[in-house]
Enzyme design. Structure first.
Site, PDB file in Angstrom:
ATOM      1  N   GLU A 178       0.687  -1.320   0.100  1.00 34.37           N
ATOM      2  CA  GLU A 178       0.003   0.036   0.178  1.00 34.37           C
ATOM      3  C   GLU A 178       0.812   1.391   0.311  1.00 34.37           C
ATOM      4  O   GLU A 178       0.359   2.268  -0.783  1.00 34.37           O
ATOM      5  CB  GLU A 178      -0.492  -0.338   1.438  1.00 34.37           C
ATOM      6  CG  GLU A 178      -1.768   0.831   1.391  1.00 34.37           C
ATOM      7  CD  GLU A 178      -2.803   1.936   2.424  1.00 34.37           C
ATOM      8  OE1 GLU A 178      -2.805   2.872   3.026  1.00 34.37           O
ATOM      9  OE2 GLU A 178      -3.246   0.297   3.169  1.00 34.37           O
ATOM     10  N   SER A 313      -0.418  -5.290   8.593  1.00 31.53           N
ATOM     11  CA  SER A 313       0.171  -4.569   9.578  1.00 31.53           C
ATOM     12  C   SER A 313      -1.087  -4.000  10.605  1.00 31.53           C
ATOM     13  O   SER A 313      -0.123  -4.005  11.478  1.00 31.53           O
ATOM     14  CB  SER A 313       0.267  -3.329   8.446  1.00 31.53           C
ATOM     15  OG  SER A 313       0.682  -2.220   8.720  1.00 31.53           O
ATOM     16  N   ASN A 314      -2.692  -4.092   9.514  1.00 25.05           N
ATOM     17  CA  ASN A 314      -3.308  -3.359  11.005  1.00 25.05           C
ATOM     18  C   ASN A 314      -3.058  -4.829  12.373  1.00 25.05           C
ATOM     19  O   ASN A 314      -3.251  -4.041  13.354  1.00 25.05           O
ATOM     20  CB  ASN A 314      -4.365  -3.536  10.052  1.00 25.05           C
ATOM     21  CG  ASN A 314      -5.420  -4.499   9.898  1.00 25.05           C
ATOM     22  OD1 ASN A 314      -6.228  -4.932  10.645  1.00 25.05           O
ATOM     23  ND2 ASN A 314      -5.264  -5.101   8.631  1.00 25.05           N
ATOM     24  N   SER A 375      -8.728  -8.061   8.256  1.00 25.33           N
ATOM     25  CA  SER A 375      -8.623  -8.732   6.770  1.00 25.33           C
ATOM     26  C   SER A 375      -9.110 -10.926   7.670  1.00 25.33           C
ATOM     27  O   SER A 375      -8.235 -11.407   6.081  1.00 25.33           O
ATOM     28  CB  SER A 375      -7.126  -9.216   6.369  1.00 25.33           C
ATOM     29  OG  SER A 375      -6.343  -9.277   6.855  1.00 25.33           O
TER      30      SER A 375
END
Length: 407
Positions: A178, A313-314, A375
């Site tokens: 991203e 990442s999140n 996700s």
């Protein structure tokens, strides 16, 4: 908000019902306290927000519809659809092939593509350079584009900043898909630089204030700034945007630091000429999940379980928050729970999977925090809960407790 048509096997038999019940009671999202599922000898604190976000469900819907409607064509994903091993594996089982890994290294050469092939752009988006390459090959990069709308919002804000002669500071991991995509879009309209965290932002601040040299900038931010970047003039006007999965609080801290830096250098009366307020680029889902994690951590618990892809990442940021308070086990699925005494989990610091024995304390009542990344399918979270629940003799039935909560 739009409802997406995604495979039922990603859904949970009860988690979605709990989420909807919480939404009906608190439509303005003011209550970030967890849902408590008390089974007697074990109690779970389920986060107020977790699991598939808008961008992820949008990407999955497009991918499955593309597969369904194009059974006679070869279908490729530019890289992983989302950072979840289960979802990516499901797509591969349906014949979808990945062109690149998450670092941008080719698994399949461009020359193997033909104009009859379909290439799906993942939720992270992609670079302008790759879009141009696909066009050259006769492959439409926009028809099967699953780029998250909130990522595109960051790109649009970066373009606006460039038109107003601001330099764009991107809070993100320079190697992440991203951030690579955002940097590619941003640098076409504005000088751009990537900062990994607050520490790197502080270095940038010291350079703006002439406390460190221009040479330090070019050395310390190598490969993280746009071509032709001029430290002397390109750091006079700045605005901050982010990789949408970063810690929202850290993005805000970086923006505040840049604001204070400009006040210190140019005076508060001239702030508007040197700093752009860009708070509107924060992703709602990332923010909600992180706020829900803070709500979780107000509870006293024995340990936390965070479910998601190890390269998400999140999810990693949720793990970071939990680790500050209590033992935390980051797992990709229920299969990592080997037994009531043995768990395999990912260490975000060493980037390796490790094993822990005795992770469930031997006591009359065990309290567990449970959440996941944006996700991760709810079905996987349910499977984790059910497996841990099965270790406790005399625990009340899950359906019975859920029914009480919903009524």
């Amino acid at each position: 908000m739009k409802k997406f048509d995604i495979p039922q096997f990603y859904r949970s038999s009860f988690i979605t019902k709990i989420k909807n019940a919480r939404k009906d009671l608190d439509p303005r999202k003011k209550d970030f306290a967890p849902t408590k599922l008390d089974f007697g000898p074990v109690r779970f604190f389920l986060a107020r927000h977790f699991g598939f976000c808008y961008g992820v469900e949008n990407a999955i819907e497009i991918a499955y519809k593309t597969i369904e409607e194009n059974s006679d064509k070869r279908i490729f994903l530019l890289s992983e659809m989302i950072h979840n091993p289960g979802v990516n594996s499901d797509l591969q089982k349906l014949g979808v092939k990945f062109l690149m890994d998450t670092s941008g290294n080719h698994l399949i050469d461009w020359n193997e593509l033909t104009s009859d092939d379909i290439v799906i752009i993942p939720a992270f988006g992609t670079t302008l350079e790759i879009e141009r390459k696909l066009n050259e090959l006769g492959v439409d990069p926009y028809r099967y584009n699953t780029t998250c709308p909130f990522v595109e919002k960051v790109w649009n804000r970066s373009e606006q900043l460039g038109k107003q002669n601001y330099t764009v500071i991107i809070h993100g991991k320079h190697y992440h898909e991203e951030t690579r995509a955002t940097f590619s879009h941003s640098k076409t309209s504005a000088p751009s630089v990537i900062v990994r965290d607050l520490n790197e932002a502080k270095i940038l601040s010291s350079i703006i204030l002439n406390e460190r040299s221009a040479e330090d900038f070019y050395k310390l931010f190598a490969d993280k700034y746009s071509e032709g970047f001029d430290v002397k003039k390109d750091l006079e006007r700045v605005g901050v945007v982010n990789q949408t999965t970063m810690l929202a609080t850290e993005t805000q801290e970086i923006a505040e630091l840049m604001k204070l830096t400009m006040i210190k250098k140019y005076g508060e009366e001239n702030l508007k000429d040197h700093f752009a307020d860009t708070r509107d680029t924060l992703c709602y889902a990332t923010n909600d999940n992180q706020e829900a994690t803070y709500g979780l951590l107000k509870e006293k618990a024995d340990f936390a379980v965070v479910v998601g892809g190890y390269n998400s990442s999140n999810t990693s940021h949720i793990v970071e928050l939990c680790e500050e308070k209590l033992p935390t086990y980051f797992i990709s699925s229920e299969e990592k729970i080997i037994s009531s005494d043995h768990i395999k989990h990912f260490d975000i610091h060493s980037h390796q999977e490790k094993e822990t024995f005795g992770f469930i304390p031997r006591k009359d009542k065990v309290d567990i925090i449970l959440t996941s990344g944006a996700s991760c399918p709810d079905a996987v979270v349910e499977a984790v809960l059910r497996k841990i629940h099965s270790f406790f003799d005399g625990a009340r039935e899950i359906e019975e407790v859920v029914k009480e909560i919903l009524h």
